[in-house]
Write an enzyme that holds these catalytic residues in place. Structure first.
Site, mmCIF file in Angstrom:
data_model
loop_
_atom_site.group_PDB
_atom_site.id
_atom_site.type_symbol
_atom_site.label_atom_id
_atom_site.label_comp_id
_atom_site.label_asym_id
_atom_site.label_seq_id
_atom_site.Cartn_x
_atom_site.Cartn_y
_atom_site.Cartn_z
ATOM 1 N N LYS A 163 42.992 -23.187 54.468
ATOM 2 C CA LYS A 163 42.375 -23.365 55.784
ATOM 3 C C LYS A 163 43.391 -23.249 56.914
ATOM 4 O O LYS A 163 43.085 -22.716 57.983
ATOM 5 C CB LYS A 163 41.748 -24.759 55.866
ATOM 6 C CG LYS A 163 40.378 -24.846 55.288
ATOM 7 C CD LYS A 163 39.803 -26.219 55.585
ATOM 8 C CE LYS A 163 38.410 -26.327 54.979
ATOM 9 N NZ LYS A 163 37.824 -27.632 55.132
ATOM 10 N N LYS A 174 29.698 -20.470 60.565
ATOM 11 C CA LYS A 174 30.791 -21.250 59.959
ATOM 12 C C LYS A 174 31.262 -22.307 60.938
ATOM 13 O O LYS A 174 31.115 -22.143 62.159
ATOM 14 C CB LYS A 174 31.973 -20.327 59.615
ATOM 15 C CG LYS A 174 31.646 -19.318 58.568
ATOM 16 C CD LYS A 174 31.630 -19.986 57.215
ATOM 17 C CE LYS A 174 31.194 -19.010 56.149
ATOM 18 N NZ LYS A 174 31.016 -19.643 54.851
ATOM 19 N N ASN A 212 28.464 -22.923 71.919
ATOM 20 C CA ASN A 212 27.604 -22.437 70.833
ATOM 21 C C ASN A 212 26.173 -22.334 71.361
ATOM 22 O O ASN A 212 25.776 -23.087 72.242
ATOM 23 C CB ASN A 212 27.645 -23.430 69.657
ATOM 24 C CG ASN A 212 26.792 -22.969 68.482
ATOM 25 O OD1 ASN A 212 26.819 -21.794 68.106
ATOM 26 N ND2 ASN A 212 26.020 -23.869 67.905
ATOM 27 N N HIS A 259 22.268 -22.635 70.123
ATOM 28 C CA HIS A 259 21.444 -23.122 69.006
ATOM 29 C C HIS A 259 19.967 -22.918 69.350
ATOM 30 O O HIS A 259 19.540 -23.242 70.464
ATOM 31 C CB HIS A 259 21.729 -24.609 68.749
ATOM 32 C CG HIS A 259 20.994 -25.131 67.555
ATOM 33 N ND1 HIS A 259 21.372 -24.855 66.261
ATOM 34 C CD2 HIS A 259 19.862 -25.875 67.459
ATOM 35 C CE1 HIS A 259 20.523 -25.412 65.425
ATOM 36 N NE2 HIS A 259 19.598 -26.044 66.123
ATOM 37 N N GLU A 285 17.278 -17.796 74.637
ATOM 38 C CA GLU A 285 18.696 -17.800 74.248
ATOM 39 C C GLU A 285 19.447 -16.753 75.055
ATOM 40 O O GLU A 285 20.542 -16.996 75.569
ATOM 41 C CB GLU A 285 18.856 -17.462 72.759
ATOM 42 C CG GLU A 285 18.375 -18.529 71.814
ATOM 43 C CD GLU A 285 18.605 -18.125 70.363
ATOM 44 O OE1 GLU A 285 19.704 -17.668 70.030
ATOM 45 O OE2 GLU A 285 17.665 -18.256 69.559
HETATM 46 C C1 GRF Z 1 20.343 -17.012 67.168
HETATM 47 O O1 GRF Z 1 19.056 -17.514 67.006
HETATM 48 C C2 GRF Z 1 21.299 -18.143 67.449
HETATM 49 O O2 GRF Z 1 20.744 -19.169 68.192
HETATM 50 C C3 GRF Z 1 21.595 -18.630 66.067
HETATM 51 O O3 GRF Z 1 21.696 -17.462 65.307
HETATM 52 C C4 GRF Z 1 20.899 -16.445 65.874
HETATM 53 C C5 GRF Z 1 21.788 -15.264 66.114
HETATM 54 O O4 GRF Z 1 21.081 -14.144 66.527
HETATM 55 N N1 GRF Z 1 22.720 -19.524 66.053
HETATM 56 P P1 GRF Z 1 21.858 -12.850 67.007
HETATM 57 O O5 GRF Z 1 22.833 -12.465 65.897
HETATM 58 O O6 GRF Z 1 22.582 -13.180 68.275
HETATM 59 O O7 GRF Z 1 20.819 -11.822 67.206
#
Ligand code: GRF
Length: 210
Positions: A68, A94, A110, A112, A182
């Site tokens: 690691k 990861k 990040n 989500h 997103e």
């Molecule tokens: C998205 O839904 C993100 O929120 C999640 O993984 C997905 C990735 O989608 N963590 P992409 O590869 O950006 O199309």
């Protein structure tokens, strides 16, 4: 205008969130530059996306290293080489090594696909998130951009936005609705950093209106 914020993106999948960021940069809505893309999967679509946009992209996985520490040291070297100012996890499955989280404290974001702290944590990713939301019977879902700490999905939220859960939704239809949000809020959160509008105090992320 100040110099574009230098971003390193980590991703494991198709890369639509990265693409949305790149489109927003191109449209002049985002004062940033994606300087390097790193994927833990050699066949991830995101590496092709990076190639199409002429961005240096690398497949870097922990299994390529003795341990690691070596892995983390290499990642840190790449991030330093590209003079990274902000790290974004655009569907990276990861955990970020602790050394990186420490070196980039409050500078890793990040995305989500749910309203944290609900439906997050280890094992809750991709379609599993949307299945869990439907299974619970929620009437709303959404997306969260948050700071990354040393656990899965537990860092302070920066931007959150809801979408309705509709009658007859499947994990796929809900995922598609959440994905649209997103694509908006990831860039919005990055732009807040680019404009220096984010002030962090403990878990409270204040958005300055300067
Ligand atoms: C998205 O839904 C993100 O929120 C999640 O993984 C997905 C990735 O989608 N963590 P992409 O590869 O950006 O199309």
């Amino acid at each position: 205008m100040s110099a574009p914020l230098r971003i390193a993106a980590f991703a494991s999948g198709r890369g639509s969130n990265l693409e949305a960021v790149l489109e927003n940069i191109k449209a002049g809505k985002l004062n940033a530059k994606v300087v390097v893309v790193i994927s833990n999967r050699s066949k991830a679509g995101v590496l092709q996306v990076a190639g199409q946009w002429g961005i240096p992209a690398f497949h870097i996985s922990q299994i390529q290293f003795e341990d690691k520490d070596e892995f983390a040291t290499h990642l840190l070297k790449v991030l330093t080489e590209y003079e990274t100012q902000l790290v974004v996890l655009a569907g990276y499955l990861k955990k970020m090594p602790l050394e990186i989280v420490r070196a980039f404290k409050n500078k890793i974001l990040n995305i989500h696909p749910a309203l944290l702290p609900s439906f997050g944590g280890k094992g809750l990713y991709g379609h599993l998130v949307h299945e869990a939301v439907l299974e619970y019977g929620c009437k709303i879902s959404g997306a969260t951009v948050h700071l990354v700490d040393d656990e899965y999905d537990t860092g302070a939220p920066i931007v959150q936005r809801c979408v309705p859960v509709k009658e007859g939704d499947t994990a796929e239809t809900l995922a598609a609705r959440v994905l649209q949000v997103e694509h908006q809020i990831f860039s919005e959160a990055i732009q807040l950093f680019a404009e220096g509008k984010v002030e962090i105090e403990g878990r409270r992320v204040r958005i300055l209106s300067k």
